[in-house]
Each structure stands twice: as C-alpha cells, then as structure tokens.
Write an enzyme that holds these catalytic residues in place. Structure first.
Site, PDB file in Angstrom:
ATOM      1  N   ARG A  15      94.513 -80.141  88.087  1.00 53.66           N
ATOM      2  CA  ARG A  15      93.988 -81.232  87.783  1.00 53.66           C
ATOM      3  C   ARG A  15      94.841 -82.493  88.773  1.00 53.66           C
ATOM      4  O   ARG A  15      95.918 -82.547  88.370  1.00 53.66           O
ATOM      5  CB  ARG A  15      93.696 -81.703  86.561  1.00 53.66           C
ATOM      6  CG  ARG A  15      93.351 -82.908  86.102  1.00 53.66           C
ATOM      7  CD  ARG A  15      91.734 -83.174  86.713  1.00 53.66           C
ATOM      8  NE  ARG A  15      91.225 -84.535  86.073  1.00 53.66           N
ATOM      9  CZ  ARG A  15      90.188 -84.660  86.510  1.00 53.66           C
ATOM     10  NH1 ARG A  15      89.417 -84.207  87.180  1.00 53.66           N
ATOM     11  NH2 ARG A  15      89.524 -85.632  85.876  1.00 53.66           N
ATOM     12  N   GLU A  23      94.569 -65.977  54.394  1.00 53.53           N
ATOM     13  CA  GLU A  23      95.702 -65.213  53.809  1.00 53.53           C
ATOM     14  C   GLU A  23      96.638 -66.058  53.277  1.00 53.53           C
ATOM     15  O   GLU A  23      97.768 -66.026  53.516  1.00 53.53           O
ATOM     16  CB  GLU A  23      96.312 -64.031  55.001  1.00 53.53           C
ATOM     17  CG  GLU A  23      95.114 -63.158  55.310  1.00 53.53           C
ATOM     18  CD  GLU A  23      95.469 -61.748  55.776  1.00 53.53           C
ATOM     19  OE1 GLU A  23      96.624 -61.520  55.625  1.00 53.53           O
ATOM     20  OE2 GLU A  23      95.111 -61.357  56.825  1.00 53.53           O
TER      21      GLU A  23
END
Length: 380
Positions: A268, A363
C-alpha cells in the site's frame, strides 16, 4: 528439544501449510458467511493423523507430543482460526478426555475412530447458567441399576450438532461439591440425546457451536469415565491441556493477522511510498511482532512442560492469557493498518478481528486465567 522433535515439528508445519493452502484458503469467505462446518476437511485431517496427534499409535493415533500439536494448530489458525479451533477442541477435549481417563475397552472402542477423523468429538461442560461456575451445573445423572439417566442441557459446545460422540460432565452429587460430578461418553443417536440451537456467532463461524440436550437419556454404566464423583477434577486436568490449545489458537490467529498486515503495509502506497516506511505503521508492526514472539515462546514452553509430564496449570494459563490478549491486540492493529479496507470483507483483517475475541473467552476467560495465575503465585 531433540533433533527428532524438531524434524517432526518442521514436517508437520510444512504438511499443514500445504493442506491449508489447498483445502482451506479457497473456502474461507464461503464458510464464514454460510456458517458452514466443513466436516469433510476434518476427515481429511484425520487421514494426515492430525485428529489424533496426541493419541498413541496403538490406538490409531500419531503418537506425537504437544509441541507438534501446537505447531499444527498454529499453522491451521493463521489461515482460518475456525478450523484451528475445531481441530483443537476435538483433540484436546473429547479425544484427550477418553485417552486420559478412559479404561482400556473405552480407549479401544473410541480412540481409533476419533484419531482417524471418521468420528468427530464434542465435549460438554458449560451450561446456560454456569459458565465459569461449573461446579453448580444443572445437568444431572441419576443412577438406575447398571444404567444412568441424564437430564439437562449444555451450551456453547463445539460440534454440538455434528459430533458423533460427546464426553459430558454431569452432576451426580450436591451443587458446588468438587466431587459431585461424573463424566460420561454419549454417542450420537442415543435415545434422549439431541442437538439444540446452533449459535449464530460473531466469529469462528466455520467452527460449529450448538447445544446438547438430554431428556431421560439412558446410558450404561460402561459409558462412565473414571470414578463416580471425579468428573470436575478430570475436567480441570483436561482444561490444563486445553488452554495450551487455545494459546496456540491465539498465536496462529495473531500470526495470520500480522502477516496479512505486514504484506499490505509493503504494498500500500501513500504520498509516493509504502505505508510501512512511516514510523506510525512501522512501530505498530514492531509491537505486533514483539507480542507475537512472547506469546509463541510462552505457548511452546507450556507444551514442552506438558510433554515432560510437569504440572502445567500455571504455564498453560499464562500462555493462554497472554496469547489470547495478544491475538485481539494484533488483530485490532491489523485492521488499523489496512485502514478502510480493514473494515471490508474482501480483505482478511476483519475476519481475524472477529475471530480473535473468542480466544479470550473459550476454555476460561482472561479473568479466570488471572485468577488461576494470581492464586498460584500468591500461594504460600
């Protein structure tokens, strides 16, 4: 790390990298938008031995260790975290619970099917009203002679609809009693056992999440895992290893976001030069890289400790906490580096951003990890 382990790890990384490019990357957008669980991919992973990484060869598994297992999750997750999550849940929760606490008959009956990818496994602990407060679960199992009758429901269960078999933790004693729960193996198709609502999720959309429902589900005592009352204690030990899995998931998610942002920053151009040449972007990339290196080292350290048979409660919580928070920070910075394109589905940053948040929740939330860590370091 021995030469053999290093060679195994390198081989697995390359194998999974090639697999992900061929079978996963072309379908990421499609699976995410349709919230499609690609069961066929996991059958193929089973053919590579990745659905039974930790399972001994005698039960049809690959017979490898946590270092190789972590490497596989990282490589899958940097392409599509959803696939890494499902592979991790299958291995570390359902399959590993049977491996660690099943008797010989149970191991020989279930592990070969799970390790080969013929069957997909689910694991049920969380309930609608008991997330972190698992000791007060409401799913109960009542003994009836040589059988047990299960009633209740579990939610946020990975592979809740598509799983062929589930390890389910139920209450068999008083609420809050650490020795008041028991684990059972329940096969899909058992009368009284069904799947409920499939969740419509922010991220990790190709990894199926659904309810498990038990209505007078009658199973033989032969389906019990370990001793009556040991279910919660077993679960804590399973989660020690499971948190290494989620740490690896966080590392892979962060790595995918970082690599995408790094490549974009070099391509970019603004004001006639790549945006990576601007200090604001370069420093952001430096922070992303540094956090990622720390998370990687912590995660592989926990894996090595697990392979050596050491107690890993602290190490796995530290790795899980750091890598999951890192995944969120890195994914957030990746969106920023992409700018407006980071908000567009044609580019990878927004998906990593959505997927990353699950790492801080699944978890054991980040808050639970800090609780585990603080209790350990403050213990006399």
């Amino acid at each position: 790390m021995t030469t053999e382990i290093a060679e195994n790890q390198a081989l697995i990384e390359q194998t999974v990298r090639d697999f992900a490019e061929r079978y996963i990357r072309p379908h990421i957008r499609e699976w995410d938008e349709a919230q499609h669980f690609p069961a066929e991919v996991f059958h193929k992973l089973g053919e590579l031995g990745l659905m039974g990484v930790l399972v001994p060869v005698e039960y049809g598994g690959a017979g490898l260790g946590y270092r190789e297992y972590v490497a596989a999750i990282v490589e899958l997750s940097k392409v599509d975290p959803s696939i890494g999550l499902s592979m991790a849940a299958h291995n570390s929760l359902c399959t590993n619970h049977i491996l660690m606490f099943g008797n010989e008959d149970q191991k020989r009956q279930y592990l070969p099917k799970l390790a080969s990818g013929e069957w997909i496994g689910a694991w049920g602990l969380t309930e609608p009203n008991t997330g972190s407060d698992a000791g007060n679960m409401r799913t109960v199992a009542v003994r009836d002679g040589d059988h047990w009758v299960l009633n209740g429901s579990k939610n946020f269960i990975t592979h809740g609809k598509s799983g062929n078999v589930a390890v389910v933790i139920t209450r068999t004693g008083e609420p809050g009693d650490k020795h008041g729960s028991t684990a059972f193996i329940v096969e899909r198709g058992t009368p009284g056992f069904s799947a409920g609502k499939k969740e419509d999720k922010l991220g990790m959309r190709a990894s199926e999440t659904a309810e498990l429902i038990f209505q007078d589900c009658r199973i033989s005592d032969s389906q019990r895992l370990g001793e009556v009352g040991d279910g919660f204690i077993q679960s804590l030990k399973i989660l020690d290893g499971g948190r290494i899995s989620i740490a690896a998931l966080g590392v892979g998610t962060a790595l995918g976001a970082y690599e995408a942002a790094l490549a974009y920053s070099k391509e970019r151009k603004q004001f006639g030069q790549p945006i990576s040449s601007f200090q604001g972007i370069a420093f952001k990339l430096a922070d992303m890289y540094t956090d990622l290196q720390a998370s990687t080292l912590l995660t592989f350290d926990a894996a090595d400790r697990k392979d050596r048979g050491e107690k890993v409660s602290l190490a796995s919580s530290v790795a899980k906490y750091h890598s999951s928070e890192t995944a969120v920070r890195v994914a957030n910075d990746a969106v920023q580096i992409f700018g407006g394109y980071g908000f567009i589905k044609d580019y990878p940053a927004e998906k990593f951003y959505r997927d990353s948040k699950l790492c801080t929740i699944g978890e054991g939330t980040s808050e639970i990890q800090k609780l585990v860590i603080s209790r350990d370091i403050l213990r006399d």
